[in-house]
Motif scaffolding. Sequence first.
Motif, PDB file in Angstrom:
ATOM      1  N   ARG A  97       0.759  -1.247   0.034  1.00 20.70           N
ATOM      2  CA  ARG A  97      -0.025   0.060  -0.016  1.00 20.70           C
ATOM      3  C   ARG A  97       0.867   1.290  -0.015  1.00 20.70           C
ATOM      4  O   ARG A  97       0.398   2.271  -0.165  1.00 20.70           O
ATOM      5  N   TRP A  98       2.032   1.306   0.317  1.00 26.66           N
ATOM      6  CA  TRP A  98       2.662   2.300   0.850  1.00 26.66           C
ATOM      7  C   TRP A  98       2.891   3.373  -0.367  1.00 26.66           C
ATOM      8  O   TRP A  98       2.629   4.339  -0.068  1.00 26.66           O
ATOM      9  N   VAL A  99       3.137   2.846  -1.489  1.00 23.81           N
ATOM     10  CA  VAL A  99       3.432   3.816  -2.742  1.00 23.81           C
ATOM     11  C   VAL A  99       2.425   4.502  -2.823  1.00 23.81           C
ATOM     12  O   VAL A  99       2.376   5.788  -3.363  1.00 23.81           O
ATOM     13  N   ASN A 100       1.235   3.977  -2.923  1.00 23.91           N
ATOM     14  CA  ASN A 100      -0.130   4.845  -3.272  1.00 23.91           C
ATOM     15  C   ASN A 100      -0.396   5.965  -2.013  1.00 23.91           C
ATOM     16  O   ASN A 100      -0.732   7.120  -2.388  1.00 23.91           O
ATOM     17  N   LEU A 128      -0.575   9.629  -2.353  1.00 25.20           N
ATOM     18  CA  LEU A 128      -1.714  10.515  -2.004  1.00 25.20           C
ATOM     19  C   LEU A 128      -1.119  11.733  -0.916  1.00 25.20           C
ATOM     20  O   LEU A 128      -1.636  12.900  -1.291  1.00 25.20           O
ATOM     21  N   GLU A 129      -0.216  11.475  -0.292  1.00 24.15           N
ATOM     22  CA  GLU A 129       0.248  12.323   0.766  1.00 24.15           C
ATOM     23  C   GLU A 129       1.171  13.651   0.166  1.00 24.15           C
ATOM     24  O   GLU A 129       0.682  14.807   0.211  1.00 24.15           O
ATOM     25  N   ASP A 130       1.941  13.162  -0.979  1.00 23.65           N
ATOM     26  CA  ASP A 130       2.577  14.107  -1.682  1.00 23.65           C
ATOM     27  C   ASP A 130       1.689  15.018  -2.338  1.00 23.65           C
ATOM     28  O   ASP A 130       1.978  16.319  -2.256  1.00 23.65           O
ATOM     29  N   GLU A 131       0.880  14.707  -2.874  1.00 19.72           N
ATOM     30  CA  GLU A 131      -0.202  15.319  -3.682  1.00 19.72           C
ATOM     31  C   GLU A 131      -0.899  16.368  -2.973  1.00 19.72           C
ATOM     32  O   GLU A 131      -1.080  17.512  -3.205  1.00 19.72           O
ATOM     33  N   GLN A 164      -8.471   5.244   5.681  1.00 23.13           N
ATOM     34  CA  GLN A 164      -9.157   4.315   5.001  1.00 23.13           C
ATOM     35  C   GLN A 164      -8.402   3.473   3.955  1.00 23.13           C
ATOM     36  O   GLN A 164      -8.541   2.134   4.151  1.00 23.13           O
ATOM     37  N   GLN A 165      -7.274   4.030   3.358  1.00 29.23           N
ATOM     38  CA  GLN A 165      -6.908   3.113   2.206  1.00 29.23           C
ATOM     39  C   GLN A 165      -5.606   2.365   2.932  1.00 29.23           C
ATOM     40  O   GLN A 165      -4.549   2.178   2.033  1.00 29.23           O
ATOM     41  N   GLY A 166      -5.631   2.048   4.185  1.00 32.16           N
ATOM     42  CA  GLY A 166      -4.588   1.357   4.823  1.00 32.16           C
ATOM     43  C   GLY A 166      -3.893   1.947   5.745  1.00 32.16           C
ATOM     44  O   GLY A 166      -3.191   1.020   6.551  1.00 32.16           O
ATOM     45  N   GLY A 167      -4.041   3.329   5.923  1.00 31.26           N
ATOM     46  CA  GLY A 167      -3.115   3.638   7.126  1.00 31.26           C
ATOM     47  C   GLY A 167      -3.684   3.217   8.440  1.00 31.26           C
ATOM     48  O   GLY A 167      -2.600   3.104   9.048  1.00 31.26           O
ATOM     49  N   ASP A 168      -4.819   2.810   8.726  1.00 31.06           N
ATOM     50  CA  ASP A 168      -5.227   2.359  10.149  1.00 31.06           C
ATOM     51  C   ASP A 168      -4.659   1.009  10.421  1.00 31.06           C
ATOM     52  O   ASP A 168      -4.028   0.719  11.366  1.00 31.06           O
ATOM     53  N   GLN A 169      -4.640   0.207   9.189  1.00 35.64           N
ATOM     54  CA  GLN A 169      -3.898  -1.123   9.454  1.00 35.64           C
ATOM     55  C   GLN A 169      -2.549  -1.057   9.550  1.00 35.64           C
ATOM     56  O   GLN A 169      -1.803  -1.572  10.437  1.00 35.64           O
TER      57      GLN A 169
END
Lengths: 296, 571
Positions: free
Chosen positions: B522-525, B529-532, B556-561
């Motif tokens: 997930r991290w690449v995405n 997201l963060e950079d943009e 939502q996109q994996g950060g919590d996990q």
Amino acid sequence: MVRDTTIGSRAFDILIIVILIAVTITCVLPLWYTLAMSLSTKSAAAAGQVSLWPVGFNLNSYKQLLQDNQFFVSFWTSVKRVLLGAGLNLLIVPLMAYPLSKTIKDFRLRNVLMWVLIFTMLFNGGLIPLYLTVKQLHLFNSIWSLVLVGGAQTLVFNVILAMNFFRNLPRELDEAALVDGAGPWYILLKVYVPLAAPVLATVSLFSIVYHWNEFLYGLVFMTRQEFYPLQTYIQQVVVMLDPSTMSQDQLQRMSQLSNRTLNAAKIFIAMIPVLVVYPFLQRFFIHGITLGSVKE
Amino acid sequence: MRHKKKSIAIAMATLALVVSACGNSNNNNSAASDAAPSGSSSSSASAAPADPFGKYADPVTLSVGQQVDPSDTTLPAGDTPDSNQYTRYIKDNLNIDVKDAFTASPTNYNQKVSLSISSNDLPDAMIVNAQQFREMSDNGQLEDLTDAFNQYASPELKRVLADSNKRAMDTVTVDGKIMALPQAEDAGVHEMWIRQDWLDKLGLQPPKTVDDLEKVADAFVNQDPDGNGKKDTIGIAAPDSSDASKLYANFLESANNLYGFDPVFAAFDAYPGYWVKDANGNPVYGSTTPETKQALGKLAEMYSKGLIDQQISVRQDSGEPVISGQTGIFFAPWWMGYGPLTDAVKQNPKADWQAYALPLDASGQFKPHLSAPAGQFLVVRKGYKNPEAVVKLENLLLRDESKFDLSKGSIGFYPVRLALGPSDESEFTVKALQDVLAGTKKPEDFSDKPEYKLLAGDLANIKKVKTEPYDKMDIQYWNPNADLGAWTRLYSLMVGVSPFMDLEGNGVSSLIYSQTPTMESRWVNLQKLEDEAFLKIIVGAAPLDSFDKFVSDWKQQGGDQITSEVAEAIK
């Protein structure tokens, strides 16, 4: 020819000329910029002050380049690679294209072979299987790894191009030669090959440009830098390094390595051979690719 | 997660099958050279007491992956990357034959190593990065170095690694076993570089706080500090489009971020890109905190006023305006002499770049983020018979590094060289230089410190490039032309390191410097997201409150996990 002299058509001509000039400039500009960069002083280049004219004109980069032994070793490796690669290509393409240009009646396995060829064009095993294969063949550090692997990957396209060209030649030529008692070898060498000069020049040009410019395989198959072909050599000194993972003394060495003017000189010299070869083969190039493309 | 592991295992098994054939030939290749020493030397090694500098009775062969810089022309004619003063010295002292399995330039070395790892075609020893180390460790490709290190590491090596750089040692210890030797260097801190001559000209002081920074940048932009009558100056440099330049260093690439805003974030107590603890002691991703939002708000404000380079993330190289004398302030590590400053001073000998540990946060402190303890690791292939040979190689390096004549082959040609230095190397060097300049100590007083390997040379060079008065660091009190190479290093040290000499203990570390399983997919995405999101906020393309949307998307996109995995990992 009747010239259309209405204003609208004149304007259209001028528009086309302007567009073509603009396109030409966008093609020539990077080359010119590289040249200007290579003739500037190092600090002016690093400050981004060089645009279209050298700042502080000098030939130091070229003098420095002359002392770089590896540049010339790699240059020679690339020349060998091009000669072997393009030569092999020129030998194999007609030999493969000729039988494949026959109908299935004359050559029963033609379609099977075609499918095999096209399959390899669309799918490949990827870098690591290729790496292992070349290793098993004991071709590491050998010029043949570059000639064969690179050659094989461009071969199919070239064969299809030549095959379509052969198919466009009148069948009557073939039949006449047969009636006169010529065998397949004779027909290929004395009838087809002389007629196919445009397409053979085209595939040779493709092959030359490909072998000259390709750098990845040099990197993958050569375990020592002294075996690198020219473009691999240039790639490794030109690409920007990411300092976030470097240790301090690597950074120190990098600061000495960063030399835009010298790199520009290397790039410029590396462009010359292709620039020299191109004009001679270019007229065949345009001719050949359209000839092969249309099937009656 | 379990699923993922399984599929990796299957993939590895398949790869192993594919590779097994190759492995044979590999053995054949090395068998000839290994056959002689393997039987005899292992017995001799076990018979003799563990001597860190013990010479093998029979030659031991070590094949290595070696980084070779193509522009390094220091090798004398006839010498090669695997036959030079270092390999001969190693042969004479330890009876180890070093062979290069492959060499590659710094640009391509990582790619070559990755290829070697995924095809399982490994040299006996090589230097790898953190990601590659983890991969090899998961694949079971690493030889356990615990015994080799404990028995054979010299007292100096143990001092440097186990004592001075304990954090680094922890990163290579997997399940209590030492699986690699880490690089040991002091962590560089990001600080503020500023044109002192501009400050003086406009009658300003170095900005102490973010508000001061804003005022100074405003003056740099609007009051024509370079005196050319044109409004062409940039207040604060911004990250450019290259990989080396980010808005801020993150936990995966934690060192050497050029032209980012790291100290500005830190002044708001914000550590974006880092894993930090929230008020309740739970791990939280620094980019999602309210402090980061606050800092972004300030940056957006400064950008809209034109104080930050308007070509943020578009400019090809933010070093260019620094060199050409347009930029007034930038944020970067201490080694900027090796960065744009040498060329900047060549362009304008009066460009007086000074460094400060500023701006300060609300409580008046400078709390920089600290980089990962180690970025490079020396690993040994599983099954290599003499792992202690690698330890001996580093023993010898640490003891004798300063004795070599670098004009006969730069130190980069030492096989599998790890950068080994005490964690206070640059601070110690600066202190020593200051003492020698002040006349309170003599260069000879430091001759008993071989682990500070460049110290002797630095002490010998300092009076060549530094002119009196010795306590003033402005550019007019230096003589770069006397020896540009020495000036580059000494200016970087004296100007760049001095500001954080007494910051010890103030830094902020990330809770984790490596990826967790979910991050791998997930991290690449998430990073994108963060950079943009952040870039849009800074340039004003999105309102500051879009930060909240980013935070909820990120979760939502994996950060919590991922956050819960991080919590698990640091337990």
